[in-house]
Design a protein around this motif. Structure first.
Motif, PDB file in Angstrom:
ATOM      1  N   LYS A  95      -7.669  27.377 -31.640  1.00  0.00           N
ATOM      2  CA  LYS A  95      -6.460  27.979 -32.198  1.00  0.00           C
ATOM      3  C   LYS A  95      -6.795  29.193 -33.061  1.00  0.00           C
ATOM      4  N   TRP A  96      -7.961  29.163 -33.694  1.00  0.00           N
ATOM      5  CA  TRP A  96      -8.365  30.261 -34.565  1.00  0.00           C
ATOM      6  C   TRP A  96      -9.104  31.364 -33.826  1.00  0.00           C
ATOM      7  N   ASN A  97      -9.918  31.015 -32.799  1.00  0.00           N
ATOM      8  CA  ASN A  97     -10.705  32.070 -32.162  1.00  0.00           C
ATOM      9  C   ASN A  97     -10.093  32.589 -30.856  1.00  0.00           C
ATOM     10  N   GLY A  98      -9.188  31.816 -30.259  1.00  0.00           N
ATOM     11  CA  GLY A  98      -8.517  32.266 -29.043  1.00  0.00           C
ATOM     12  C   GLY A  98      -9.434  32.490 -27.866  1.00  0.00           C
ATOM     13  N   ASN A  99     -10.617  31.925 -27.919  1.00  0.00           N
ATOM     14  CA  ASN A  99     -11.642  32.188 -26.918  1.00  0.00           C
ATOM     15  C   ASN A  99     -11.541  31.167 -25.782  1.00  0.00           C
ATOM     16  N   HIS A 100     -11.081  31.624 -24.631  1.00  0.00           N
ATOM     17  CA  HIS A 100     -10.887  30.726 -23.494  1.00  0.00           C
ATOM     18  C   HIS A 100     -12.207  30.125 -23.023  1.00  0.00           C
ATOM     19  N   SER A 101     -13.275  30.908 -23.040  1.00  0.00           N
ATOM     20  CA  SER A 101     -14.572  30.388 -22.596  1.00  0.00           C
ATOM     21  C   SER A 101     -15.092  29.312 -23.548  1.00  0.00           C
ATOM     22  N   PHE A 102     -14.663  29.367 -24.801  1.00  0.00           N
ATOM     23  CA  PHE A 102     -15.072  28.367 -25.789  1.00  0.00           C
ATOM     24  C   PHE A 102     -14.587  26.975 -25.381  1.00  0.00           C
ATOM     25  N   ILE A 103     -13.291  26.825 -25.104  1.00  0.00           N
ATOM     26  CA  ILE A 103     -12.801  25.498 -24.729  1.00  0.00           C
ATOM     27  C   ILE A 103     -13.265  25.120 -23.325  1.00  0.00           C
ATOM     28  N   LYS A 113     -16.131  25.754 -22.155  1.00  0.00           N
ATOM     29  CA  LYS A 113     -17.514  25.308 -22.313  1.00  0.00           C
ATOM     30  C   LYS A 113     -17.601  23.860 -22.796  1.00  0.00           C
ATOM     31  N   TYR A 114     -16.725  23.490 -23.728  1.00  0.00           N
ATOM     32  CA  TYR A 114     -16.859  22.177 -24.364  1.00  0.00           C
ATOM     33  C   TYR A 114     -15.937  21.110 -23.791  1.00  0.00           C
ATOM     34  N   PHE A 115     -15.020  21.501 -22.903  1.00  0.00           N
ATOM     35  CA  PHE A 115     -14.119  20.495 -22.342  1.00  0.00           C
ATOM     36  C   PHE A 115     -14.841  19.448 -21.489  1.00  0.00           C
ATOM     37  N   PRO A 116     -15.898  19.785 -20.753  1.00  0.00           N
ATOM     38  CA  PRO A 116     -16.628  18.733 -20.027  1.00  0.00           C
ATOM     39  C   PRO A 116     -17.153  17.638 -20.956  1.00  0.00           C
ATOM     40  N   THR A 117     -17.653  18.018 -22.133  1.00  0.00           N
ATOM     41  CA  THR A 117     -18.106  17.013 -23.097  1.00  0.00           C
ATOM     42  C   THR A 117     -16.935  16.159 -23.557  1.00  0.00           C
ATOM     43  N   ILE A 118     -15.798  16.795 -23.819  1.00  0.00           N
ATOM     44  CA  ILE A 118     -14.619  16.055 -24.275  1.00  0.00           C
ATOM     45  C   ILE A 118     -14.170  15.056 -23.212  1.00  0.00           C
ATOM     46  N   LYS A 119     -14.100  15.492 -21.978  1.00  0.00           N
ATOM     47  CA  LYS A 119     -13.665  14.592 -20.901  1.00  0.00           C
ATOM     48  C   LYS A 119     -14.598  13.387 -20.780  1.00  0.00           C
ATOM     49  N   ALA A 165     -21.272  30.014 -38.631  1.00  0.00           N
ATOM     50  CA  ALA A 165     -21.739  28.646 -38.876  1.00  0.00           C
ATOM     51  C   ALA A 165     -20.985  27.656 -37.997  1.00  0.00           C
ATOM     52  N   VAL A 166     -19.700  27.915 -37.789  1.00  0.00           N
ATOM     53  CA  VAL A 166     -18.887  27.049 -36.939  1.00  0.00           C
ATOM     54  C   VAL A 166     -19.418  27.051 -35.509  1.00  0.00           C
ATOM     55  N   ASP A 167     -19.587  28.228 -34.948  1.00  0.00           N
ATOM     56  CA  ASP A 167     -20.015  28.345 -33.554  1.00  0.00           C
ATOM     57  C   ASP A 167     -21.387  27.716 -33.333  1.00  0.00           C
ATOM     58  N   LYS A 168     -22.313  27.988 -34.241  1.00  0.00           N
ATOM     59  CA  LYS A 168     -23.675  27.494 -34.056  1.00  0.00           C
ATOM     60  C   LYS A 168     -23.775  25.983 -34.266  1.00  0.00           C
ATOM     61  N   THR A 169     -22.993  25.458 -35.201  1.00  0.00           N
ATOM     62  CA  THR A 169     -23.026  24.010 -35.428  1.00  0.00           C
ATOM     63  C   THR A 169     -22.453  23.258 -34.239  1.00  0.00           C
ATOM     64  N   ILE A 170     -21.343  23.739 -33.707  1.00  0.00           N
ATOM     65  CA  ILE A 170     -20.736  23.083 -32.536  1.00  0.00           C
ATOM     66  C   ILE A 170     -21.699  23.133 -31.358  1.00  0.00           C
ATOM     67  N   LYS A 171     -22.335  24.265 -31.146  1.00  0.00           N
ATOM     68  CA  LYS A 171     -23.316  24.391 -30.063  1.00  0.00           C
ATOM     69  C   LYS A 171     -24.438  23.376 -30.235  1.00  0.00           C
ATOM     70  N   LEU A 172     -24.922  23.231 -31.464  1.00  0.00           N
ATOM     71  CA  LEU A 172     -25.994  22.284 -31.747  1.00  0.00           C
ATOM     72  C   LEU A 172     -25.560  20.845 -31.494  1.00  0.00           C
ATOM     73  N   LEU A 173     -24.395  20.466 -32.027  1.00  0.00           N
ATOM     74  CA  LEU A 173     -23.901  19.100 -31.851  1.00  0.00           C
ATOM     75  C   LEU A 173     -23.694  18.767 -30.383  1.00  0.00           C
ATOM     76  N   ASP A 174     -23.111  19.696 -29.662  1.00  0.00           N
ATOM     77  CA  ASP A 174     -22.835  19.458 -28.246  1.00  0.00           C
ATOM     78  C   ASP A 174     -24.126  19.314 -27.448  1.00  0.00           C
ATOM     79  N   SER A 175     -25.063  20.221 -27.651  1.00  0.00           N
ATOM     80  CA  SER A 175     -26.288  20.200 -26.853  1.00  0.00           C
ATOM     81  C   SER A 175     -27.110  18.953 -27.131  1.00  0.00           C
TER      82      SER A 175
END
Length: 794
Positions: A407-415, A417-423, A355-365
């Motif tokens: 911090k919980w998933n340790g997935n480098h591709s995760f951050i 992917k979303y760092f451009p939105t954060i910037k 649910a976490v992964d899919k919600t973040i994907k939805l919000l970002d897109s």
């Protein structure tokens, strides 16, 4: 009607020729014998319940009726929904015995299960007991409603049983923005297969229903709801022997794309009810086992378990748009930015990572599609229409969410992917919203009070934390310039929040920084509010503040304490406040509470709040005035823990827990104890963070295969365990005990190569298991590895 057959493909008709009734009866109750459940209260039978699936959910009253409820779409938020459309306003059943018609809308008891529900009816004079069970599929757009009728008398009972379904194929909120135009429904009975098909006149929307036995009669019935729906009925002649039962199961399905899809899902639920129940049973069993809490306070323990179930109830899938957690039922069954940014931290801590992964994907897109500048949306309906492009706080909170999940998933591709939105978002935040360039963005935060859109304390606090966390992300991604830039801004903001927002007079952080004219206008509105609510102390304080401003005018913006809104505690929630200020502010916050928790707006409090009411007295039109909510109360618990006060934090959890099952068994209302949404996503934030990350002290860094544990247990918890905490590919359990001032921590993990750093209060400890190092000689910090270890104080 003439067009309806055209909508059913020839292949579908051939397929339906094999549509036969299964001879294997599936009793929903048999699959729930070992399941936890909670009975409702007689005093709340005329209040809502929800039984939910990923695609479809049902909202009715605990007495078995389906009244017209809700305000977002006036009177339409109940019934059976398959977003982005509604299927039915409701269903009803009646038995006719000896010319007496008895409608099943006065249940004697409602019982809630994690993935099903039960209404119990008792017609003692007619010697008939009836159970109505409902189960909603998690994989299809369908549900089952099962009736079990028992003859409690000594003679045979002949009766008629009628089941009616009231369609309302209509769009969700904001449907008009995506050209979803409602039109009258048309219903046709198909005798060959004994089912009703209902179509919207001009749209592909459809609903279907049938039973697991052949009906004896059918008919159209008058609709009893507003709107353009229909009423349809299937009827049965039953004869029940003494002490025997008859069971009828009805299957309902619907689709916003085609009749064939409705029929496909109807067929699926009819033929696969057992496997659907088994699938859901196993899912909820796993939900219970993840982050399993065992503590002396069984009320909090039960609440925590059911809040994990609530989390799953609120996940909504619309395939053409995505999957995400919705804010609350019945009036907020769609997607939000800030609600998700709080809630998903809790979802992650209890292991609901999908649910976490899919919600973040939805919000970002959606945010990038709508705004393109990193601004995170606030609210989007399930048809894809965005109502609010985003309040100011939601953009920096997204940065903090991404760091926390990493911090919980340790997935480098995760951050990555979303760092451009954060910037982009942080650039938008400071370049377009900080007019005077003092690092405090202007605009609405969590408090949606008219005029309260200057420099808000929560916006400032979440901005500080957002830049701090973005700096950590940039460091992981080796973006050194951004790392230092973001760090510099976060450190400056931390200093400025402690100096510019603090009010020594009020022993609190200010609601906002603004001009005298802004403050005076807000004060006038607040006086009217306080006077209307009969809060004389608030009126007196506000008038005193008004007089001070008028007698001591300032040409510069300055901090004001007016509403005592809960967001003044955000500097403690984010651990920004200096310790001395924090303790003062935490004590001040205690004033603005009642037995259920923290007031959203502190000026709504009065002396009667000390005792608390058994029911929230809201206004005739929906309003949060006078509300105590789980989010502000949870924020306060987190804040207390941040400054080493676990006993005070536990007290806030106890306050919140008083509203668990108060009205809707197995859930907590949005407004304590019984107002607003009957279940709310962000409540898990208010429990999971204080318990998992603070009492048990779990602080993961999965990318380094490291978990730091720094527990701070409430004094009254002498035994506590937290099992199966999912951290990337690892799973961690902690067992704590205290006896005669001697404490023990037993730690086990699935992955023996991971390191566990445990930091305990100063003292002497004995360690068994694989210890890599006592990090400083004589310290109480140990670095462990292996599957199991135990640390006992001497």
């Amino acid at each position: 009607m003439s067009n309806m057959i055209d909508k059913i493909s020839f292949l579908t008709i051939i397929f339906l020729s094999n549509f036969v009734i299964s001879q294997n009866e599936v009793r929903i109750k048999d699959h729930l014998k070992e399941s936890t459940h909670i009975n409702g209260k007689e005093s709340y039978l005329n209040s809502p319940f929800v039984t939910s699936g990923r695609r479809t959910y049902m909202v009715g009253y605990q007495d078995g009726s389906f009244p017209e409820i809700g305000w977002h779409i006036n009177g339409e938020m109940g019934g059976i929904w398959n977003h982005p459309i509604k299927l039915f306003d409701g269903v009803s059943a009646e038995i006719i015995i000896e010319q007496d018609s008895l409608e099943l809308n006065n249940a004697a008891l409602f019982t809630n299960y994690p993935y099903a529900s039960l209404h119990s009816f008792n017609f003692a004079q007619k010697q008939i007991e009836i159970e109505r069970w409902q189960f909603v599929s998690d994989t299809t757009q369908s549900l089952a409603i099962q009736f079990i009728l028992k003859n409690t008398g000594s003679e045979s009972r002949n009766l008629k049983f009628n089941f009616s379904a009231y369609s309302d194929l209509r769009p969700t909120w904001l449907g008009e923005r995506t050209n979803m135009v409602d039109s009258p429904d048309h219903a046709v009975y198909h005798g060959d297969h004994d089912y009703w098909i209902i179509n919207d006149s001009i749209n592909p929307w459809s609903a279907v229903f049938k039973a697991d036995r052949k009906s004896d009669y059918h008919q159209n019935v008058p609709k009893k709801y507003r709107g353009m729906g229909t009423g349809t009925l299937l009827g049965y002649d039953l004869s029940i022997e003494p002490g025997e039962t008859e069971m009828i199961t009805f299957f309902l399905a619907g689709s916003y794309t085609s009749v064939s899809n409705s029929l496909k899902d109807l067929n699926h639920i009819k033929d696969n009810l057992k496997s659907e129940i088994t699938y859901k049973k196993e899912k909820y069993k796993q939900i219970a086992q993840n982050s399993k809490l065992t503590i002396p306070d069984k009320n909090i323990q039960q609440t925590f378990e059911w809040l994990k179930y609530n989390c799953e109830w609120l996940v909504q899938t619309v395939p053409e748009i995505g999957t995400g957690i919705t804010a609350g039922i019945p009036d907020y069954p769609w997607w939000f930015g800030v609600d998700s940014e709080y809630a998903l931290r809790g979802y992650m801590a209890v292991g609901q990572t999908e649910a976490v992964d899919k919600t973040i994907k939805l919000l970002d897109s959606v945010s990038m599609a709508i705004n393109s500048n990193g601004r995170i949306i606030h609210e989007m309906s399930t048809n894809g229409a965005v109502f609010n492009n985003g309040n100011i706080n939601e953009t920096p909170q997204f940065a903090s969410l991404i760091w926390e999940i990493y911090k919980w998933n340790g997935n480098h591709s995760f951050i990555n992917k979303y760092f451009p939105t954060i910037k982009k978002g942080l650039n938008w935040l400071m370049n377009e919203n900080d007019v005077n360039k003092n690092l405090f963005p202007d605009g609405f935060g969590m408090m949606e009070i008219h005029g309260l859109d200057s420099e808000m304390i929560d916006v400032a606090s979440y901005t500080q934390k957002g830049f701090e966390d973005a700096s950590l992300i940039a460091k992981v991604l080796n973006q050194d310039a951004l790392t230092e830039d973001y760090k510099r801004i976060s450190e400056s903001l931390k200093r400025k929040i402690n100096s510019d927002f603090w009010s020594e007079e009020f022993q609190s952080f200010a609601d906002f920084i603004g001009t005298d004219s802004q403050a005076l206008s807000l004060i006038d509105d607040a006086i009217v509010r306080a006077d209307t609510l009969n809060k004389p102390w608030s009126v007196s304080e506000l008038k005193k503040t008004k007089a001070y401003i008028q007698n001591n005018p300032s040409a510069e913006s300055r901090p004001f304490v007016l509403h005592h809104n809960w967001v003044v505690n955000a500097p403690m929630e984010m651990k920004i406040a200096d310790s001395s200020k924090a303790i003062k502010a935490l004590k001040t916050a205690e004033i603005y509470t009642n037995p259920f928790g923290v007031f959203v707006t502190g000026i709504d409090r009065d002396k009667s709040s000390d005792t608390g009411n058994e029911s929230f007295k809201g206004s005739k039109s929906f309003s949060y005035t006078g509300a105590v909510m789980t989010l502000p109360t949870g924020v306060q618990a987190i804040a207390e823990n941040n400054y080493g006060r676990p006993d005070e934090a536990l007290n806030y959890l106890k306050k919140m827990t008083r509203s668990f099952s108060h009205a809707f068994p197995g859930s907590m209302y949005e407004v304590s104890p019984d107002y607003g949404m009957i279940t709310q996503a962000w409540t898990i934030y208010s429990y999971a963070i204080p318990i998992i990350q603070q009492f048990f002290g779990i602080d993961p860094m999965a990318s380094e295969k490291l978990v730091t544990i720094k527990p701070q247990m409430p004094g009254e918890w002498e035994n506590a365990s937290l099992e199966n905490v999912k951290i990337a590919q690892n799973s961690l359990s902690i067992h704590y005990s205290k006896l005669n001032d001697k404490v023990s921590f037993k730690i086990s993990q699935l992955q023996p190569e991971w390191k566990v750093r445990i930091i305990l209060p100063e003292g002497n400890y004995q360690v068994s298991g694989e210890i890599l190092a006592q990090e400083d000689k004589g310290s109480s910090s140990f670095l462990l590895t292996g599957n199991e270890a135990e640390i006992i104080s001497n």
